[in-house]
Design an enzyme around this catalytic site. Sequence first.
Site, short mmCIF file in Angstrom:
data_model
loop_
_atom_site.label_atom_id
_atom_site.label_comp_id
_atom_site.label_asym_id
_atom_site.label_seq_id
_atom_site.Cartn_x
_atom_site.Cartn_y
_atom_site.Cartn_z
N HIS A 238 0.84 -1.19 0.00
CA HIS A 238 0.00 0.00 0.00
C HIS A 238 0.88 1.24 0.00
CE1 HIS A 238 0.47 1.52 4.19
NE2 HIS A 238 0.72 0.26 4.47
N CYS A 239 0.31 2.33 -0.52
CA CYS A 239 0.97 3.63 -0.43
C CYS A 239 0.13 4.51 0.48
CB CYS A 239 1.16 4.23 -1.82
SG CYS A 239 -0.38 4.45 -2.75
N MET A 240 0.12 5.81 0.27
CA MET A 240 -0.61 6.71 1.15
C MET A 240 -2.11 6.45 1.13
SD MET A 240 1.07 8.89 2.97
CE MET A 240 -0.21 10.11 3.21
N VAL B 63 7.66 4.44 -2.80
CA VAL B 63 6.36 4.52 -2.11
C VAL B 63 6.41 3.92 -0.71
CG1 VAL B 63 4.02 3.58 -2.14
CG2 VAL B 63 4.90 4.75 -4.15
#
Length: 525
Positions: free
Chosen positions: A31-33, A157
């Site tokens: 996952h990223c932000m 990321v």
Amino acid sequence: MSTADAPHPSALAAQILPLVGGAQNVESVAHCMTRLRLGLRERTLARDEELRTLPGVLGLVADGDAYQVVLGPGVVGRVTREFASLVEGGGSAGGGATEGRSAEGHSAEGHSAGDGSAEDRSAEDLAARGAALRASRKRANATPLKHLLRRIANIFVPLIPALIGCGIIAGLNGLLINLKWLPSVTPALAAIASGFMALIAVFVGLNTAKEFGGTPVLGGAVAAIVVFPGVAKIDAFGQSLSPGQGGVLGALAAAALAVQVEKWCRRWVPESLDVLLTPTLTVLLSGLATVYGLMYVAGEVSTAIGEAANRLLGNAGAVAGFALGGLFLPLVMLGLHQALIPIHTTLIEQQGYTVLLPILAMAGAGQVGAALAVYVRLRRNASIRRTVKSALPPGLLGVGEPLIYGVSLPLGRPFVTACVGGAFGGGFIGLFNMLGTKVGATAIGPSGWALFPLLQGDKGLAETAAIYAGGLLVGYATGFAATYAFGFSHELLTEWNAEPKPDVEPGAAPEPGPAPGEARGARVT
């Protein structure tokens, strides 16, 4: 769908899993932000339309190698952990959750997605347009260069949470130093904030090797040479090296070279000697190339990036800010904005903050202004107005995907006028850079209102925050005005500004509607 209606992270993860083909179809989970990023074995097994209608899912980006489910900041980390646990356990809990959800439909909103009402058809048509546009852009942008940029983004990321945390701590420490508060604590805060940045090259090396198919620890070992203090004793090209010379760019290049050396060794080194020779040759050959070439070249490139950014904004700040703010939304739409992370990180390493991020964040402000204008102009389309209302809170915090894919991009013109809002906001901040007041951010990731805790510049915090706030207001206002005035043709309003069917109680007089023979939604004011 508002994020307030979202189920518990474990329930949401269980609902998502069967809609992406089940645990056996998931190769990777990250996952990223804002996005749950999945690697799927068979893309065709994913049920996109059902996934988009899940409560808590803000959007879907199926672009490049990653299948990305937009969940929003905070939520995405918790859902990712639950999702990864389900995948590791074979996903046995997933099916029932989806069946339960299917039985519920959209009961929370009082109707099902397929009940055929005019307002629901409008929302579904808009979502279908967004899906078609995403698919066409995916086909048009599947180039080797953009594939490489996405892979570079995948390297950086995972580092964003640490960059944000350390950046906020650095900002807090600077505030305490300026106020002369807690002088015995500020050295500890400085160490906490700076430790990660001092060794970020190692983490870049680990992720680079992992992304390109090498052994992560070997990539980290070679990248660690970049920040090792002992390189100061090495003479290369007639001058001594400096620890950290080349920064993250040098670390990325060193680790990428290490992957190639390792793959060569795997092909040619006898299996009986592989465990000894392959890691030794990988570190030795890549290390020599790093200290006698890559660090010097990457150092020159890093210096050029910093000088170019300062010169560009110092001499033509308003024009540069206008161009950067206006062009950033298309990069977000394509998912390529993450490729700018190495540039941001290089500027943070050199100057303590990146002057580009606050300018680029103005694109989100233009998007919010455009969405507000859509809300006002389509006053008779309750379905789209609900979509705007649910997507505005994350939009104000810098999460633009729900507004882009759910509102402005499918409508066409509002996406362009949103870019206009971002351009004027970026030009506003760029103008102050040109006048001698730098506005920067100590970390990357957040934008919108969420960027305030990370602001830093060459003047006081209050002045820096005031300029950034002014840019947001300019972006909001310009995006709204441009969209309200130019974002809708007569045909577009006729198509999307349909009056919903009124719910008339027995004995109550119906509200005035269009005259007989008049097209629904044709009256434009």
